[in-house]
Write a protein that holds these residues in place. Structure first.
Motif, PDB file in Angstrom:
ATOM      1  N   ASP A 148       0.824  -1.219   0.000  1.00  0.00           N
ATOM      2  CA  ASP A 148       0.000   0.000   0.000  1.00  0.00           C
ATOM      3  C   ASP A 148       0.853   1.262   0.000  1.00  0.00           C
ATOM      4  O   ASP A 148       0.362   2.335  -0.356  1.00  0.00           O
ATOM      5  CB  ASP A 148      -0.927   0.009   1.224  1.00  0.00           C
ATOM      6  CG  ASP A 148      -1.898  -1.166   1.193  1.00  0.00           C
ATOM      7  OD1 ASP A 148      -2.226  -1.628   0.075  1.00  0.00           O
ATOM      8  OD2 ASP A 148      -2.306  -1.625   2.278  1.00  0.00           O
ATOM      9  N   ASP A 149       2.103   1.157   0.402  1.00  0.00           N
ATOM     10  CA  ASP A 149       3.034   2.303   0.416  1.00  0.00           C
ATOM     11  C   ASP A 149       3.740   2.318  -0.933  1.00  0.00           C
ATOM     12  O   ASP A 149       4.758   1.665  -1.139  1.00  0.00           O
ATOM     13  CB  ASP A 149       4.031   2.130   1.568  1.00  0.00           C
ATOM     14  CG  ASP A 149       5.013   3.283   1.668  1.00  0.00           C
ATOM     15  OD1 ASP A 149       5.059   4.118   0.751  1.00  0.00           O
ATOM     16  OD2 ASP A 149       5.757   3.303   2.662  1.00  0.00           O
ATOM     17  N   ARG A 150       3.176   3.086  -1.887  1.00  0.00           N
ATOM     18  CA  ARG A 150       3.633   3.073  -3.271  1.00  0.00           C
ATOM     19  C   ARG A 150       5.146   3.316  -3.401  1.00  0.00           C
ATOM     20  O   ARG A 150       5.819   2.621  -4.161  1.00  0.00           O
ATOM     21  CB  ARG A 150       2.893   4.147  -4.085  1.00  0.00           C
ATOM     22  CG  ARG A 150       1.478   3.783  -4.371  1.00  0.00           C
ATOM     23  CD  ARG A 150       1.497   3.158  -5.722  1.00  0.00           C
ATOM     24  NE  ARG A 150       0.181   2.997  -6.274  1.00  0.00           N
ATOM     25  CZ  ARG A 150      -0.178   1.877  -6.830  1.00  0.00           C
ATOM     26  NH1 ARG A 150       0.616   0.869  -6.870  1.00  0.00           N
ATOM     27  NH2 ARG A 150      -1.363   1.771  -7.364  1.00  0.00           N
ATOM     28  N   GLU A 151       5.663   4.307  -2.682  1.00  0.00           N
ATOM     29  CA  GLU A 151       7.088   4.665  -2.812  1.00  0.00           C
ATOM     30  C   GLU A 151       7.980   3.494  -2.425  1.00  0.00           C
ATOM     31  O   GLU A 151       8.872   3.108  -3.175  1.00  0.00           O
ATOM     32  CB  GLU A 151       7.397   5.883  -1.934  1.00  0.00           C
ATOM     33  CG  GLU A 151       8.837   6.337  -2.054  1.00  0.00           C
ATOM     34  CD  GLU A 151       9.132   7.510  -1.132  1.00  0.00           C
ATOM     35  OE1 GLU A 151      10.298   7.629  -0.745  1.00  0.00           O
ATOM     36  OE2 GLU A 151       8.206   8.282  -0.802  1.00  0.00           O
ATOM     37  N   HIS A 152       7.706   2.895  -1.275  1.00  0.00           N
ATOM     38  CA  HIS A 152       8.523   1.771  -0.803  1.00  0.00           C
ATOM     39  C   HIS A 152       8.230   0.498  -1.588  1.00  0.00           C
ATOM     40  O   HIS A 152       9.120  -0.320  -1.815  1.00  0.00           O
ATOM     41  CB  HIS A 152       8.308   1.536   0.694  1.00  0.00           C
ATOM     42  CG  HIS A 152       8.952   2.584   1.537  1.00  0.00           C
ATOM     43  ND1 HIS A 152       8.224   3.553   2.178  1.00  0.00           N
ATOM     44  CD2 HIS A 152      10.257   2.813   1.818  1.00  0.00           C
ATOM     45  CE1 HIS A 152       9.052   4.344   2.831  1.00  0.00           C
ATOM     46  NE2 HIS A 152      10.302   3.917   2.625  1.00  0.00           N
ATOM     47  N   ALA A 153       7.001   0.325  -2.038  1.00  0.00           N
ATOM     48  CA  ALA A 153       6.628  -0.872  -2.796  1.00  0.00           C
ATOM     49  C   ALA A 153       7.446  -0.952  -4.078  1.00  0.00           C
ATOM     50  O   ALA A 153       7.967  -2.020  -4.430  1.00  0.00           O
ATOM     51  CB  ALA A 153       5.135  -0.875  -3.100  1.00  0.00           C
ATOM     52  N   HIS A 154       7.571   0.181  -4.794  1.00  0.00           N
ATOM     53  CA  HIS A 154       8.373   0.181  -6.031  1.00  0.00           C
ATOM     54  C   HIS A 154       9.846  -0.120  -5.735  1.00  0.00           C
ATOM     55  O   HIS A 154      10.504  -0.843  -6.485  1.00  0.00           O
ATOM     56  CB  HIS A 154       8.222   1.520  -6.771  1.00  0.00           C
ATOM     57  CG  HIS A 154       6.901   1.664  -7.461  1.00  0.00           C
ATOM     58  ND1 HIS A 154       6.530   0.881  -8.521  1.00  0.00           N
ATOM     59  CD2 HIS A 154       5.859   2.505  -7.222  1.00  0.00           C
ATOM     60  CE1 HIS A 154       5.318   1.224  -8.918  1.00  0.00           C
ATOM     61  NE2 HIS A 154       4.869   2.212  -8.138  1.00  0.00           N
ATOM     62  N   GLU A 155      10.333   0.445  -4.655  1.00  0.00           N
ATOM     63  CA  GLU A 155      11.737   0.195  -4.255  1.00  0.00           C
ATOM     64  C   GLU A 155      11.930  -1.294  -3.919  1.00  0.00           C
ATOM     65  O   GLU A 155      12.910  -1.915  -4.353  1.00  0.00           O
ATOM     66  CB  GLU A 155      12.068   1.059  -3.027  1.00  0.00           C
ATOM     67  CG  GLU A 155      13.484   0.926  -2.544  1.00  0.00           C
ATOM     68  CD  GLU A 155      13.720   1.764  -1.281  1.00  0.00           C
ATOM     69  OE1 GLU A 155      14.589   1.357  -0.490  1.00  0.00           O
ATOM     70  OE2 GLU A 155      13.042   2.801  -1.096  1.00  0.00           O
ATOM     71  N   PHE A 156      10.989  -1.859  -3.169  1.00  0.00           N
ATOM     72  CA  PHE A 156      11.082  -3.276  -2.800  1.00  0.00           C
ATOM     73  C   PHE A 156      10.997  -4.178  -4.034  1.00  0.00           C
ATOM     74  O   PHE A 156      11.723  -5.167  -4.154  1.00  0.00           O
ATOM     75  CB  PHE A 156       9.998  -3.651  -1.795  1.00  0.00           C
ATOM     76  CG  PHE A 156      10.155  -3.010  -0.437  1.00  0.00           C
ATOM     77  CD1 PHE A 156      11.363  -2.458  -0.042  1.00  0.00           C
ATOM     78  CD2 PHE A 156       9.089  -2.952   0.428  1.00  0.00           C
ATOM     79  CE1 PHE A 156      11.497  -1.874   1.210  1.00  0.00           C
ATOM     80  CE2 PHE A 156       9.218  -2.377   1.683  1.00  0.00           C
ATOM     81  CZ  PHE A 156      10.427  -1.823   2.071  1.00  0.00           C
ATOM     82  N   LEU A 157      10.089  -3.835  -4.949  1.00  0.00           N
ATOM     83  CA  LEU A 157       9.954  -4.627  -6.172  1.00  0.00           C
ATOM     84  C   LEU A 157      11.217  -4.539  -7.035  1.00  0.00           C
ATOM     85  O   LEU A 157      11.606  -5.525  -7.678  1.00  0.00           O
ATOM     86  CB  LEU A 157       8.727  -4.196  -6.968  1.00  0.00           C
ATOM     87  CG  LEU A 157       7.383  -4.601  -6.353  1.00  0.00           C
ATOM     88  CD1 LEU A 157       6.229  -3.955  -7.107  1.00  0.00           C
ATOM     89  CD2 LEU A 157       7.241  -6.116  -6.330  1.00  0.00           C
ATOM     90  N   ALA A 158      11.876  -3.391  -7.040  1.00  0.00           N
ATOM     91  CA  ALA A 158      13.134  -3.242  -7.785  1.00  0.00           C
ATOM     92  C   ALA A 158      14.217  -4.142  -7.176  1.00  0.00           C
ATOM     93  O   ALA A 158      15.004  -4.770  -7.904  1.00  0.00           O
ATOM     94  CB  ALA A 158      13.581  -1.780  -7.788  1.00  0.00           C
ATOM     95  N   ILE A 159      14.233  -4.218  -5.839  1.00  0.00           N
ATOM     96  CA  ILE A 159      15.197  -5.092  -5.166  1.00  0.00           C
ATOM     97  C   ILE A 159      14.907  -6.560  -5.498  1.00  0.00           C
ATOM     98  O   ILE A 159      15.810  -7.341  -5.802  1.00  0.00           O
ATOM     99  CB  ILE A 159      15.187  -4.853  -3.644  1.00  0.00           C
ATOM    100  CG1 ILE A 159      15.752  -3.468  -3.318  1.00  0.00           C
ATOM    101  CG2 ILE A 159      15.986  -5.940  -2.915  1.00  0.00           C
ATOM    102  CD1 ILE A 159      15.570  -3.037  -1.876  1.00  0.00           C
ATOM    103  N   VAL A 160      13.618  -6.933  -5.474  1.00  0.00           N
ATOM    104  CA  VAL A 160      13.232  -8.309  -5.820  1.00  0.00           C
ATOM    105  C   VAL A 160      13.674  -8.621  -7.252  1.00  0.00           C
ATOM    106  O   VAL A 160      14.220  -9.693  -7.525  1.00  0.00           O
ATOM    107  CB  VAL A 160      11.710  -8.511  -5.633  1.00  0.00           C
ATOM    108  CG1 VAL A 160      11.252  -9.811  -6.277  1.00  0.00           C
ATOM    109  CG2 VAL A 160      11.342  -8.481  -4.163  1.00  0.00           C
ATOM    110  N   ALA A 161      13.466  -7.691  -8.169  1.00  0.00           N
ATOM    111  CA  ALA A 161      13.852  -7.896  -9.572  1.00  0.00           C
ATOM    112  C   ALA A 161      15.373  -8.056  -9.690  1.00  0.00           C
ATOM    113  O   ALA A 161      15.849  -8.938 -10.430  1.00  0.00           O
ATOM    114  CB  ALA A 161      13.361  -6.734 -10.435  1.00  0.00           C
TER     115      ALA A 161
END
Length: 176
Positions: A148-161
């Motif tokens: 739900d936290d868009r800013e951190h979600a994108h950062e986390f998804l980039a790390i996962v990628a």
């Protein structure tokens, strides 16, 4: 070409014939008044020589084949070699025991390759676990509400990628 050493013993424990392979030497061993010829690599290997002699004695006593493992250090080598010794009773056609034969198999290279395999699997396992642990941690964080936290979600998804790409690169390296 036979590379393994062979040793024949008579029913009273006397050496009948010794065939030396790979530069191994023979030595004599005394027990009481009896003198036994046993295959040893260097004279300092008294425990191994005793084990060999005892295995032959037991085979001559109970007429049963047996196998023992021994370690011997070759003269001039820093690491011990690993051997298996297979002993079988020798019988005449009328089933009378007349001795025993032993074949020494040098298992050193097999043991070394087993250790290389074990080390390789341990290293690969560690390398695979690191990105998997990171991926799992960030996915769990996203599942617990960080999505739900868009800013951190994108950062986390980039790390996962990035970690998935790292995992893919490790697998590619293993396959090539």
């Amino acid at each position: 070409v036979l590379t393994d050493g062979r040793l024949w013993y008579g029913p009273e424990g006397e050496a009948l014939k010794v065939s030396i392979a790979g530069g191994y030497a023979t030595a004599f061993m005394r027990e009481g008044t009896k003198r036994y010829r046993v295959m040893v690599i260097v004279r300092e290997e008294k425990d191994a020589a005793r084990d060999v002699l005892e295995a032959f004695r037991e085979t001559l006593k109970d007429s049963s084949p047996r196998m023992i493992s021994i370690q011997l250090r070759l003269k001039g080598e820093t690491q011990p070699r690993h051997f298996s010794l297979s002993i079988a009773p020798l019988r005449h056609e009328n089933d009378i025991l007349y001795g025993a034969i032993g074949v020494f198999h040098d298992l050193t290279e097999i043991r070394r390759m087993d250790q290389v395999r074990i080390d390789f699997v341990a290293n690969v396992s560690h390398e695979l676990r690191s990105p998997l642990t990171s991926i799992k941690g960030f996915v769990e964080t996203l599942q617990r509400g960080a999505l739900d936290d868009r800013e951190h979600a994108h950062e986390f998804l980039a790390i996962v990628a990035r970690q998935a790409d790292r995992l893919n690169a490790i697998i590619e390296d293993l396959l090539t």
